[in-house]
Structure formats: structure tokens, C-alpha cells
Design an enzyme around this catalytic site. Sequence first.
Site, mmCIF file in Angstrom:
data_model
loop_
_atom_site.group_PDB
_atom_site.id
_atom_site.type_symbol
_atom_site.label_atom_id
_atom_site.label_comp_id
_atom_site.label_asym_id
_atom_site.label_seq_id
_atom_site.Cartn_x
_atom_site.Cartn_y
_atom_site.Cartn_z
ATOM 1 N N LYS A 52 12.995 46.689 -13.158
ATOM 2 C CA LYS A 52 12.521 48.188 -12.975
ATOM 3 C C LYS A 52 13.267 48.559 -11.844
ATOM 4 C CE LYS A 52 7.621 45.999 -14.062
ATOM 5 N NZ LYS A 52 6.657 45.343 -13.456
ATOM 6 N N GLN A 96 3.634 44.021 -8.261
ATOM 7 C CA GLN A 96 3.627 43.245 -9.052
ATOM 8 C C GLN A 96 2.424 42.797 -9.562
ATOM 9 O OE1 GLN A 96 6.210 43.728 -11.502
ATOM 10 N NE2 GLN A 96 4.884 41.698 -12.923
ATOM 11 N N ASP A 119 0.945 52.726 -13.540
ATOM 12 C CA ASP A 119 0.263 51.572 -13.787
ATOM 13 C C ASP A 119 -1.103 51.744 -15.032
ATOM 14 O OD1 ASP A 119 1.655 49.316 -14.656
ATOM 15 O OD2 ASP A 119 0.974 48.210 -12.632
#
Length: 297
Positions: A52, A96, A119
Site C-alpha cells: 500500500k 491494518q 476503509d
Amino acid sequence: MTEVIDGEAVAAAIRSGVSDCVETLTASGVRPGLATVLMSDDPASETYVSMKQRDCEEVGIEGFHVEIDPDAPASELYDTIDDLNDREDVSGILVQLPVPDHVDKRTVLRRVAPEKDVDGFHPENVGRLVAGDARFKPCTPHGVQKLLDAYDIETEGADAVVVGRSDIVGKPMANLLIQKAPGGNATTTVCHSRTRNLEEKVGSADIVVAAAGIPGFVDGSMLKEGATVIDVGINKVDADTEKGYELVGDVDYDSASEVAGAITPVPGGVGPMTRAMLLYNTVKAAGLQHDVDVDLP
């Protein structure tokens, strides 16, 4: 002939469009930034975060990374999120998952400021998605929508089956498919481990999204001729390879590809789209926070 849906190519187009948006923001004095937070020593999580960050560098998004000892108290993670919420140079925050057992995942998701929740997991953003006024669509379901659109696969009026009911994929995927909006208007059924007559329900679908987390769970015998099959699963199974394993999806690709009209491979299908849509959301967040219009791809 079954059409293989190339997620790498569609993701590359998305990243190109995101890069153009970064230039628009930069011209307005705004540099979008994505902060990743890792509280794990899991090699897979470390790899995901590294990928990422590389993606950010590729399109011009500034990347920030924070690592926290997995044995540290939960308060250290919460305080880190609070600090990132307050930073003007951070447009989006990604923690994460999974987090250690002593950390409450729901508290983590609520701690991230909704306007930086790229997210799309904060309850406020989930509610806006369900209400049809999404700020950020969760990356994987949104990526699936983009794939369907790129390959001119009509969702309006289609019978769709989502296999899996996770908060990350299954539930938001179903919500996007039923929305009265482009990429929606499908008649959608959500199946899961307690579903009766699963084969019958999957076999009636024009579009099947497999997100059960079980290798080869959906096979060709379950599918309607010509169905579109989107495989969200990424599973490690033992194999006679140099690494000792191979990556497979939730769909038995060999048998499904003999029946499906279009299908995503694993790897190279949904995975690249998830990462591309994270960049998309980060740029969108920066535009919203600084009141700069960006022409998102």
C-alpha cells in the site's frame, strides 16, 4: 469463450486517474497523505502495508507508516490514531487488521475520524453507505463495482448472489448491488454458512460474488451457464511450488471457467482493485477535507 476479467488492467487505469487527481490537488496546494498503522508481526500484514505504501508513492500520495509493538497496551494504538486524526497532512488512516486480541477492533474502527476513514468501516460511513449517501465505499466491494462497469456487465435487473456476510465485503457488497444507483439495481441474495439449498440459490444468479473465505467453495456445477463470477477470496493452500503453497480463490477456477461468461482470476482479479480503491478513497478524502473538486475515475 469465457472472458477473463483483468483486474490488473482496470486497477492501472484507476491509478492513472488517481494520479491526475493528485496533480489537481497539488496545484491547489494540497498533498494527499495516507497513514498506515501496523500492530502486528504477521508477515502477510507487513506485506500488505508495504504494498500500500508503494502504491501511494507511485501515484504521488504521501505515505506515513507507524508500527506499534503487538504487545503494547491498546491505549498506545488509540493514542496513535488520535494523533493522526489531528494531523492536517494526513488525509486518510488505515489500521491494518487484524489487531492483537487485547485490542478491541470495534473501538479501533470508531476511533478513526469518519472523514479520514478511507476503509469505510466507521459506523457513520457504514450508515451513509446503507442510506445511499456514501462518503467512502469500502475498497473491495467498490473495486468489484468498477470491474463490472469496466466489462459492461449489467447489474440493473440482474439476479446477484453474494456468498459471504462479512462486514468488510459481504454486507457492503450486497448494499452496493441493491442501491438505486449506477452499479446497483440488482435483485440481491446474501448466502452464508447457514444458507439452505446454497447450490440452488447460486445456480439462479446472473452475478456471483464469492467471499466466503473457503478455497474452492463455489465450483462450476453450481453456476448458471454464462454467469459472471467475481472471486474475492485469497487463500493459501499447500502446493508443490518453491514457496510450498499457492494462492487460490473461493471459486474452483478450472470448473467455473468452463461455465461462466466472465470470471476473475486469483491472483490478478479483485486484489489489485482493492488497493487501487484505497488510493481513490484517500484522494477523495483530501478533496473533501480541503474543498477541492477532483475528477475521480
